[in-house]
Design a protein around this motif. Structure first.
Motif, PDB file in Angstrom:
ATOM      1  N   ARG A   1       0.841  -1.194   0.000  1.00 51.92           N
ATOM      2  CA  ARG A   1       0.000   0.000   0.000  1.00 51.92           C
ATOM      3  C   ARG A   1       0.877   1.245   0.000  1.00 51.92           C
ATOM      4  N   PRO A   2       0.366   2.368  -0.465  1.00 50.42           N
ATOM      5  CA  PRO A   2       1.186   3.573  -0.574  1.00 50.42           C
ATOM      6  C   PRO A   2       1.674   4.124   0.765  1.00 50.42           C
ATOM      7  N   ASP A   3       1.026   3.771   1.867  1.00 48.72           N
ATOM      8  CA  ASP A   3       1.430   4.304   3.168  1.00 48.72           C
ATOM      9  C   ASP A   3       2.566   3.515   3.815  1.00 48.72           C
ATOM     10  N   GLY A   4       3.152   2.578   3.072  1.00 52.52           N
ATOM     11  CA  GLY A   4       4.254   1.784   3.603  1.00 52.52           C
ATOM     12  C   GLY A   4       3.815   0.483   4.242  1.00 52.52           C
ATOM     13  N   ALA A   5       2.531   0.270   4.357  1.00 47.94           N
ATOM     14  CA  ALA A   5       2.010  -0.979   4.907  1.00 47.94           C
ATOM     15  C   ALA A   5       1.801  -1.982   3.767  1.00 47.94           C
ATOM     16  N   THR A   6       1.594  -3.236   4.127  1.00 49.49           N
ATOM     17  CA  THR A   6       1.327  -4.280   3.140  1.00 49.49           C
ATOM     18  C   THR A   6       0.162  -5.125   3.633  1.00 49.49           C
TER      19      THR A   6
ATOM     20  N   LYS B   1       2.751  -3.596   8.953  1.00 48.36           N
ATOM     21  CA  LYS B   1       3.686  -2.510   8.702  1.00 48.36           C
ATOM     22  C   LYS B   1       5.009  -2.964   9.302  1.00 48.36           C
TER      23      LYS B   1
END
Length: 81
Positions: free
Chosen positions: A44-49, A71
């Motif tokens: 995801r763009p916020d650094g999480a997956t 994250k």
């Protein structure tokens, strides 16, 4: 929007209640991924997956989907449906 083909994900036999307890006790992505085997990941763009797995719940004899929101190496939320 990403499309995920769940038919390509192998199903792992595991007790969903035991899995939930393990996630609560040790929310380490590395540890839980060893129990679940191969899955699908979606960064995801916020650094999480987001990780998706299929399991066959041995306690209820039902197929379920497990979604882990992580994250770094920490599971910050999860869903077992």
């Amino acid at each position: 929007m990403a499309r995920i083909d769940g038919s390509s994900v192998p199903s792992q036999p595991i007790d969903a209640g035991e899995l939930q307890a393990a996630i609560k006790a040790t929310p380490s992505l590395r540890v839980i991924k060893r129990r679940l085997g191969e899955g699908i990941s979606y960064p995801r763009p916020d650094g999480a997956t987001t990780y998706m797995y299929k399991i066959h719940d041995t306690a209820s004899d039902a197929d379920r989907v497990v979604i882990l929101f992580a994250k770094r190496d920490a599971i910050v939320d999860y869903l077992i449906e």
